[in-house]
Design a protein around this motif. Structure first.
Motif, PDB file in Angstrom:
ATOM      1  N   ALA A   1       0.802  -1.227   0.000  1.00 31.80           N
ATOM      2  CA  ALA A   1       0.000   0.000   0.000  1.00 31.80           C
ATOM      3  C   ALA A   1       0.832   1.273   0.000  1.00 31.80           C
ATOM      4  O   ALA A   1       0.325   2.348  -0.364  1.00 31.80           O
ATOM      5  CB  ALA A   1      -0.929  -0.002   1.212  1.00 31.80           C
ATOM      6  N   GLU A   2       2.072   1.176   0.392  1.00 28.49           N
ATOM      7  CA  GLU A   2       2.904   2.372   0.514  1.00 28.49           C
ATOM      8  C   GLU A   2       2.961   3.147  -0.811  1.00 28.49           C
ATOM      9  O   GLU A   2       3.279   2.606  -1.863  1.00 28.49           O
ATOM     10  CB  GLU A   2       4.321   1.989   0.942  1.00 28.49           C
ATOM     11  N   GLY A   3       2.593   4.422  -0.746  1.00 29.69           N
ATOM     12  CA  GLY A   3       2.643   5.292  -1.911  1.00 29.69           C
ATOM     13  C   GLY A   3       1.407   5.256  -2.791  1.00 29.69           C
ATOM     14  O   GLY A   3       1.333   5.998  -3.784  1.00 29.69           O
ATOM     15  N   HIS A   4       0.422   4.429  -2.467  1.00 32.10           N
ATOM     16  CA  HIS A   4      -0.787   4.341  -3.282  1.00 32.10           C
ATOM     17  C   HIS A   4      -1.923   5.188  -2.700  1.00 32.10           C
ATOM     18  O   HIS A   4      -2.013   5.379  -1.490  1.00 32.10           O
ATOM     19  CB  HIS A   4      -1.258   2.890  -3.403  1.00 32.10           C
ATOM     20  N   ASP A   5      -2.779   5.667  -3.587  1.00 29.63           N
ATOM     21  CA  ASP A   5      -3.965   6.411  -3.161  1.00 29.63           C
ATOM     22  C   ASP A   5      -5.117   5.486  -2.806  1.00 29.63           C
ATOM     23  O   ASP A   5      -5.936   5.789  -1.933  1.00 29.63           O
ATOM     24  CB  ASP A   5      -4.436   7.357  -4.280  1.00 29.63           C
ATOM     25  N   VAL A   6      -5.204   4.372  -3.524  1.00 30.31           N
ATOM     26  CA  VAL A   6      -6.299   3.413  -3.344  1.00 30.31           C
ATOM     27  C   VAL A   6      -5.726   2.003  -3.282  1.00 30.31           C
ATOM     28  O   VAL A   6      -4.833   1.653  -4.061  1.00 30.31           O
ATOM     29  CB  VAL A   6      -7.315   3.487  -4.509  1.00 30.31           C
ATOM     30  N   MET A   7      -6.243   1.200  -2.362  1.00 28.72           N
ATOM     31  CA  MET A   7      -5.922  -0.224  -2.314  1.00 28.72           C
ATOM     32  C   MET A   7      -7.202  -1.013  -2.559  1.00 28.72           C
ATOM     33  O   MET A   7      -8.205  -0.829  -1.859  1.00 28.72           O
ATOM     34  CB  MET A   7      -5.332  -0.612  -0.961  1.00 28.72           C
ATOM     35  N   ILE A   8      -7.162  -1.875  -3.566  1.00 26.75           N
ATOM     36  CA  ILE A   8      -8.278  -2.768  -3.840  1.00 26.75           C
ATOM     37  C   ILE A   8      -7.931  -4.122  -3.253  1.00 26.75           C
ATOM     38  O   ILE A   8      -6.915  -4.735  -3.617  1.00 26.75           O
ATOM     39  CB  ILE A   8      -8.548  -2.900  -5.347  1.00 26.75           C
ATOM     40  N   VAL A   9      -8.753  -4.607  -2.348  1.00 25.26           N
ATOM     41  CA  VAL A   9      -8.551  -5.898  -1.700  1.00 25.26           C
ATOM     42  C   VAL A   9      -9.673  -6.828  -2.151  1.00 25.26           C
ATOM     43  O   VAL A   9     -10.852  -6.524  -1.951  1.00 25.26           O
ATOM     44  CB  VAL A   9      -8.543  -5.764  -0.170  1.00 25.26           C
TER      45      VAL A   9
END
Length: 358
Positions: free
Chosen positions: A106-114
């Motif tokens: 997740a580091e550096g991302h705006d959105v995480m899709i799980v």
């Protein structure tokens, strides 16, 4: 950062297509997107390792750098489940492993899709159901559901109760034309009246729901015995084990089906060729049908394919192809992205504005 967990009331509801399409829509908005599927449930052998196909597809389509073992820290295989039941897996250690990999990806991302694994309750043996993972990763939950009868709402409400306050909304997927109006006019207002947001109703698309006869023959490694067109779509499979008269009454009520029966049943094969809803015959056991059956099939334009496996094995393989086969590719994700853009409130998920500005 916004974390969205995509889960479903049951398996084969379109989680992968929706999750990856949502990720691509986020990328189109200029957002940096990461992906994770904590529990690998769609298993295949790959260089001696048991891996889930979905993270590999995500890595390719989204241009991600994360390794597959990071995106899929838990391989939820039959061997794993047996070990967990016998006490060989530590829920606390598994949760820590998921959390550590998630933080790294997740580091550096705006959105995480799980992406959830299986259905809502998969992983309960080790305390890793999708609601529990949402809590672990501080994620909002998009709940996918099909809809065929009003009784389906019971299961949906139970799922909503399990998810609790983390529910971002419900998305109905692959809704047939006949069910679209009652869902839209009755069920959606009912749910919204109970404070359950409905973020969209996606209509069923045949190219996403089935597989062409030609592709099915390739997947089954079948010999096509006729010169009939193989572009028709198949969505369901019927086992032919009944008498001819009973079969015709039954087969006339079906649609977009493949009849799977022994190659030594020419009586049933002949009857099936009279049913307009039967798009092809799959003959098992390596038994070739009489020339008269092949001739009638070509006259009717119905393909016949021959496989060496027995009927039960063939049905299992064919149904697995429908659930996860050839439609699981970039074209499917692009098509789902178009459907979400047109029929779902993407903005409510991606930026929390409650409406899609596009």
């Amino acid at each position: 950062m916004n974390t969205i967990l995509v889960t479903a009331t049951e398996e084969s509801t379109g989680k992968t297509a929706v999750a990856l399409a949502l990720a691509r829509l986020a990328q189109e908005r200029g957002l940096s997107v990461g992906y994770m599927k904590p529990k690998g449930t769609r298993l295949q052998s790959n260089v001696g390792k048991t891996l889930d196909e979905d993270p590999m597809l995500a890595r390719e389509l989204l241009g991600l750098d994360a390794e597959v073992h990071e995106m899929e820290p838990v391989v939820y295989s039959p061997t794993f489940i047996e070990g967990a039941i016998r006490g060989r897996e530590s829920p606390d250690e598994l949760r820590e492993e998921i959390r550590t990999n998630f933080d790294s990806i997740a580091e550096g991302h705006d959105v995480m899709i799980v992406e959830g694994g299986g259905d809502l309750t998969t992983g309960g043996i080790v305390g890793l159901t999708d609601p529990e993972i949402a809590e672990l990763l501080d994620a909002e939950v998009l709940l996918l559901s099909g809809y065929e009868t009003p009784a389906d709402v019971d299961e949906l409400l139970a799922a909503v109760d399990d998810i609790g306050d983390r529910l971002a909304g419900v998305l109905f997927n692959a809704v047939s034309n006949t069910n679209f109006d009652p869902l839209d006019t009755d069920v959606v207002p009912f749910l919204e009246g109970r404070g359950i947001p409905v973020l969209g109703v996606v209509p069923r698309q045949q190219d996403l729901a089935g597989i062409t006869v030609g592709d099915l023959a390739e997947e089954l490694n079948a010999e096509v015995l006729t010169r009939a067109d193989t572009d028709e779509f198949v969505e369901r499979f019927l086992v032919g084990a009944m008498s001819g008269d009973k079969a015709l009454r039954y087969l006339r009520r079906t649609r977009d089906a493949a009849l799977v029966t022994g190659g030594d049943r020419p009586d049933l094969q002949t009857v099936a060729l009279e049913a307009p809803g039967v798009k092809c015959l799959i003959l098992t056991g390596g038994f070739r049908p009489p020339g008269a059956v092949i001739g009638k099939a070509e006259e009717k334009g119905v393909p016949i394919m021959l496989v060496q496996a027995d009927t039960l094995t063939t049905i299992d393989r064919a149904e697995d192809v429908i659930r996860s086969g050839r439609t699981r590719n970039e074209e499917t994700v692009e098509r789902m992205g178009e459907l979400l853009h047109d029929h779902a409130d993407v903005g409510a998920l991606l930026d929390g504005k409650g409406s899609d500005e596009e």
